[in-house]
Structures are given as structure tokens and as C-alpha cells.
Design a protein around this motif. Structure first.
Motif, short mmCIF file in Angstrom:
data_model
loop_
_atom_site.label_atom_id
_atom_site.label_comp_id
_atom_site.label_asym_id
_atom_site.label_seq_id
_atom_site.Cartn_x
_atom_site.Cartn_y
_atom_site.Cartn_z
N ASP A 1 13.18 85.09 -3.28
CA ASP A 1 12.38 85.58 -4.40
C ASP A 1 12.99 85.09 -5.70
O ASP A 1 12.98 85.78 -6.71
CB ASP A 1 12.31 87.11 -4.39
CG ASP A 1 11.19 87.62 -5.28
OD1 ASP A 1 10.26 86.85 -5.55
OD2 ASP A 1 11.25 88.78 -5.71
N ASP B 1 10.68 76.13 -8.47
CA ASP B 1 10.93 77.34 -9.26
C ASP B 1 11.98 78.22 -8.61
O ASP B 1 11.99 79.43 -8.79
CB ASP B 1 9.62 78.12 -9.45
CG ASP B 1 8.63 77.38 -10.33
OD1 ASP B 1 7.44 77.47 -10.04
OD2 ASP B 1 9.07 76.73 -11.29
N HIS C 1 12.59 78.60 -5.18
CA HIS C 1 12.15 79.27 -3.97
C HIS C 1 12.32 78.36 -2.75
O HIS C 1 12.23 77.14 -2.85
CB HIS C 1 10.70 79.71 -4.08
CG HIS C 1 10.46 80.63 -5.24
ND1 HIS C 1 10.93 81.92 -5.26
CD2 HIS C 1 9.82 80.43 -6.42
CE1 HIS C 1 10.59 82.49 -6.40
NE2 HIS C 1 9.92 81.61 -7.13
N THR D 1 6.66 78.40 -4.86
CA THR D 1 6.44 79.83 -5.07
C THR D 1 6.95 80.59 -3.84
O THR D 1 7.13 80.00 -2.77
CB THR D 1 4.95 80.14 -5.29
OG1 THR D 1 4.18 79.56 -4.21
CG2 THR D 1 4.45 79.57 -6.61
N THR E 1 2.06 81.56 0.44
CA THR E 1 2.93 81.67 -0.72
C THR E 1 2.10 82.11 -1.92
O THR E 1 0.91 81.82 -2.02
CB THR E 1 3.62 80.33 -1.03
OG1 THR E 1 2.62 79.31 -1.26
CG2 THR E 1 4.51 79.91 0.12
N ARG E 2 2.74 82.85 -2.81
CA ARG E 2 2.07 83.37 -4.00
C ARG E 2 2.07 82.31 -5.08
O ARG E 2 3.11 81.98 -5.65
CB ARG E 2 2.75 84.64 -4.49
CG ARG E 2 2.03 85.30 -5.66
CD ARG E 2 2.67 86.63 -6.05
NE ARG E 2 4.01 86.47 -6.55
CZ ARG E 2 5.11 86.94 -5.94
NH1 ARG E 2 4.99 87.61 -4.81
NH2 ARG E 2 6.31 86.76 -6.47
N ARG E 3 0.89 81.78 -5.37
CA ARG E 3 0.79 80.75 -6.40
C ARG E 3 0.83 81.35 -7.80
O ARG E 3 1.37 80.77 -8.73
CB ARG E 3 -0.50 79.96 -6.18
CG ARG E 3 -0.59 78.68 -7.02
CD ARG E 3 -1.82 77.87 -6.65
NE ARG E 3 -3.05 78.58 -6.99
CZ ARG E 3 -4.18 78.46 -6.30
NH1 ARG E 3 -4.22 77.72 -5.22
NH2 ARG E 3 -5.27 79.12 -6.68
N SER E 4 0.21 82.52 -7.96
CA SER E 4 0.25 83.26 -9.22
C SER E 4 -0.03 84.71 -8.88
O SER E 4 -0.10 85.08 -7.71
CB SER E 4 -0.80 82.71 -10.21
OG SER E 4 -2.11 82.89 -9.69
N SER E 5 -0.19 85.54 -9.88
CA SER E 5 -0.36 86.97 -9.62
C SER E 5 -1.63 87.27 -8.85
O SER E 5 -1.74 88.29 -8.19
CB SER E 5 -0.35 87.74 -10.94
OG SER E 5 -1.42 87.30 -11.76
N ALA F 1 -3.10 82.44 -4.13
CA ALA F 1 -2.07 82.04 -3.17
C ALA F 1 -2.51 80.77 -2.47
O ALA F 1 -3.64 80.31 -2.61
CB ALA F 1 -1.82 83.16 -2.16
#
Length: 445
Positions: free
Chosen positions: A87, A94, A96, A116, A137-141, A144
Motif C-alpha cells: 500500500d 507509485d 506499489h 496502483t 488494482t485501484r486506479r483511482s478512488s 480500477a
């Protein structure tokens, strides 16, 4: 793809492959670093270290990350693996990455840098294009993507971007295809899709209209893909996406839970439990209950012969999978609780506001552990592990509930995942394999 039974057998076997005893140059601490030379092994000293006199540690693996967010155990190309997702901090665009560790000694088998963090447990499949591990994976809030990883090379092979403002969940996989569902925040019956993606390059084989997907909302059984959306269960042909049958409900649906042979599945909604044939969708039986259902469960381990129906006030009903008759009932209390179950050959463990060890046939309580009102997740094999929130984990003798140790690093505990007598957890940037076997029992807190 390995059968569930083969994977469970391998996980149980690997849990006894080391004895957790101090190394020859130890000064009395049972903590030791991996003997392998995988990347990240023994490279840094973690900020937090367990009290060596209290918790036997078989190995620890120090990653280059500041925080770990996901720890799980599953099949891999070289046998079972401990999968770890970061995380943040130190690897990837970034910071990860996704790691696969050897459960026996913590050696890193491979690592894939990702832009991410991983937000789902991995799905493993082996087929004509080679082995694959699929994670979201979480691309943004609010969005994904799916990543397909090659564990034999430790590389990312391809990715699938969710439509705008959508999340994706891997629903299951065959040797040729991975199935992905999408979701927004509406949780509706329509407006989303199931995508069948080729394992080799990610091209779309077919697409089927769907409602919002859920984590763990899919399963593959032979040539059928089962997909649960908010108020619907659909059976799709894995090759064409053609709908074979469906079950609709007036309210939110729970399940499906499968019997030990994969021939029947069980769903619950609005005070009703139904048993349905996997092959044809025909109803086998229907049972009305006098509470609000919050889960329909069958434990994965020890081939359960019981269907468990839970409600939000902490009740658990044990039903016969053949006719829906009641075998026994348990109440653990607690408003908003969703009890869950784990099974060994001799005990049934119920997690909720505590841990409750029961005789699986009669439902008679053998022992219980109720630390607080915090939800407790239970993992049981040859040792019973109880995770209290994300603060601490306890190891118990499954027969009598005697506490062997507790591991309490504070907020931020990642995992646990368990196999046999070993629990795998993440603390800050370090993965620990904690030995819960009787031979390693010590008195400490």
C-alpha cells in the motif's frame, strides 16, 4: 487448474515443513529471517518487531514498502504461495508491487511492480498460455483495472481498464479465460457487464449484460460461470456467455454457497433459503426462516455437509443440504453481526463478536473467546487463529481453546492468512509467519 482439495492438502503439508525452533546462532529468540536469497529477504530492520519470548516466528520477510494492505495464501506455479500486496513505498511507478513468497521460508519467488495497489485476492489458473495470476488494482478512488500476471516470469502480461467510474472484480477463471464483473455505486440489477477475457492477451471473447458485481461474487463450476449481483444469480456458459438459468429475488441476495460436490447451491433473501441445482437451475427445496438473512455459507475446509444461514443479530442456523431441515441453532448476539464459519475435521468455528468452537454435528459449544464487541475473524486448521479487528491475532488450541499466544502490533495488521499451524500477517512493511503449533507454545502476551 489445481482442485481445491489438492490446494488445501498442499497448504496443510507445507505448514509442518519447518519446526519454528531457534537457529544455531540464536540468542534465545525464535525469530529468524528467511534462508533464501529472494529480493527483500533480510534487507532491513522493521520499525516494529514482535516480542520474541511471546510469539514464535518461523520467518519474516522485509519488503521495500512502508505499508502492506493484503496478505493471502493460494495456489501458485511452484506450489502454494503467500501473496502480498503493498500500500505504498519503494517499488513500482507509485511505490506499489505484488509479491509471491514461499510459505516454507519466506523466500521471494517473484515480484511485479504495479502503478496502483492490489485490492482483491488473487485468482490463479494454469492453461494453454501458461500460468496466470489475476488481481484487481485501484486506479483511482472510483475506478480500477484488472492485471494479468505471469508468475513463471514475474511479469505483468496485460491489463483491462474498467469503464469510467467503474470498479472491476475477477469472478473466476478457466485455463483459457478470466471472467470480470464491473460495478458502480448504484448496486442495481442492470447497467453493468461481465467480460470474458482471453488469458493469453486479454482480448474480449464475449460480454454479457449484468448488474453490479461483488467481491467473491462469482465461481466457475465445470462449464458454468455463476455470477451473483444485488438481487439475481445467473448461470452463464463459460464459452459463449449464454444464460442457462437465473434466480431472481425481491431484495438483496446472499450466497451462493456450494455443496461439497458442487451439484447444489444455496441462496438466501428476505427470509427465504433456496437450494438450486447447478446444472439446471431447478429448485430442490425452499425454506422460510423468521429472521433477516445476512449470509448463506458452507465452509471450504473438511467438505462440510451443512448449510449455515446467518442473520444480523448474531444467529446461525445449521440446515441439511438435502432437504433444508434444521439441525441446530446458535445465537452469539450482537447487533449488525454477520457470523461466518470455518470447519476442521472435528470442530466448527463461528466468528462474530468472538470465536465459538462447536461440535459440527450437534452444535454443542466446546469453548468460546469473546474479547470485545469488535468483529473477530476466525481461521482454523490444525490451529485456530482469531483476528480481532486489525489490531491483533490470537492462536488457540482448537480442542480446548487454550491460548498459545497473542500477536498485538496495533492498528494496521494486514491479513491474516492461515495454513495448518501457521498464520501469515503483515505489519508495516514486513510479513511474518507465526507458528501456532503446540510444540511452540509459550506463555506470553
Amino acid at each position: 487448474m489445481p482442485s481445491r482439495r489438492a490446494v488445501l492438502a498442499a497448504l496443510t503439508a507445507l505448514a509442518g515443513c519447518t519446526d519454528g525452533s531457534p537457529s544455531a546462532d540464536s540468542t534465545g529468540s525464535p525469530t529468524r529471517t528467511p534462508t533464501g536469497t529472494g529480493a527483500g529477504a533480510g534487507t532491513e530492520t522493521p520499525t516494529w518487531t514482535p516480542t520474541s519470548d511471546a510469539v514464535p516466528v518461523r520467518w519474516r520477510h522485509e519488503t521495500p514498502h512502508q505499508v502492506l494492505d493484503a496478505v493471502s495464501v493460494g495456489p501458485g506455479v511452484d506450489g502454494p504461495a503467500v501473496y502480498v500486496g503493498s500500500d505504498g513505498g519503494g517499488a513500482g511507478t507509485d511505490g506499489h508491487a505484488f509479491h509471491a513468497l514461499d510459505p516454507a521460508d519466506g523466500t521471494e519467488r517473484w515480484r511485479v511492480s504495479l502503478p496502483t495497489p492490489v485490492v482483491t485476492e488473487p485468482i490463479y489458473a494454469d492453461g494453454e498460455s501458461g500460468p496466470r495470476v489475476y488481481v484487481a488494482t485501484r486506479r483511482s478512488s472510483d475506478a480500477a483495472e484488472l492485471s494479468a500476471l505471469d508468475p513463471s516470469r514475474g511479469t505483468r502480461v496485460w491489463g483491462f481498464d474498467a469503464p469510467e467510474r467503474r470498479r472491476v472484480y475477477p469472478l473466476g477463471a478457466t485455463d483459457r479465460t478470466v471472467f470480470v464483473g464491473t460495478r458502480d455505486d448504484d448496486q442495481s440489477r442492470s447497467g453493468e457487464a461481465v467480460h470474458a477475457l482471453a488469458a493469453g492477451d486479454g482480448h474480449e471473447r464475449w460480454r454479457a449484460e449484468s448488474g453490479d458485481a461483488f467481491p467473491n461474487g462469482g465461481a466457475v463450476r465445470r462449464d458454468t460461470l455463476l455470477v451473483r449481483t444485488p438481487a439475481r444469480l445467473r448461470a452463464l456458459d463459460v464459452e459463449t456467455g449464454e444464460e442457462r438459468w437465473r434466480v431472481d429475488s425481491p431484495t438483496v441476495m446472499y450466497g451462493p454457497a456450494l455443496d461439497s460436490r458442487g451439484e447444489r447451491l444455496f441462496v438466501g433473501y428476505d427470509g427465504t433459503v433456496r437450494a438450486v441445482g447447478v446444472a439446471d437451475g431447478h429448485e430442490r427445496w425452499r425454506r422460510e426462516v423468521d429472521f433477516s438473512i445476512s449470509g448463506v455459507l458452507t465452509p471450504r475446509a473438511a467438505a462440510s455437509t451443512t448449510v449455515f444461514v446467518a442473520d444480523r443479530t448474531g444467529r446461525l442456523l445449521a440446515l441439511s443440504p438435502q432437504d433444508g431441515g434444521t439441525r441446530w441453532a446458535l445465537s452469539v448476539g450482537g447487533d449488525g453481526v454477520r457470523p461466518h464459519v470455518a470447519r476442521t475435521s472435528e470442530r466448527l468455528f463461528v466468528g462474530g463478536p468472538g470465536v465459538y468452537a462447536l461440535d459440527p454435528v450437534s452444535g454443542e459449544r466446546a469453548w468460546s473467546f469473546t474479547p470485545s464487541s469488535v468483529e473477530v475473524r476466525v481461521h482454523a486448521s490444525t490451529t485456530a487463529f482469531a483476528a480481532v479487528g486489525r489490531d491483533r491475532i490470537h492462536a488457540f488450541d482448537p480442542a480446548d481453546g487454550a491460548e498459545r499466544w497473542r500477536f498485538a502490533p496495533g492498528p494496521g495488521l494486514a491479513g491474516p492468512a492461515a495454513a495448518g499451524d501457521v498464520a501469515f500477517v503483515g505489519v508495516e512493511g514486513t510479513v511474518y509467519a507465526l507458528d501456532g503449533s503446540p510444540a511452540s507454545e509459550v506463555n506470553g502476551t
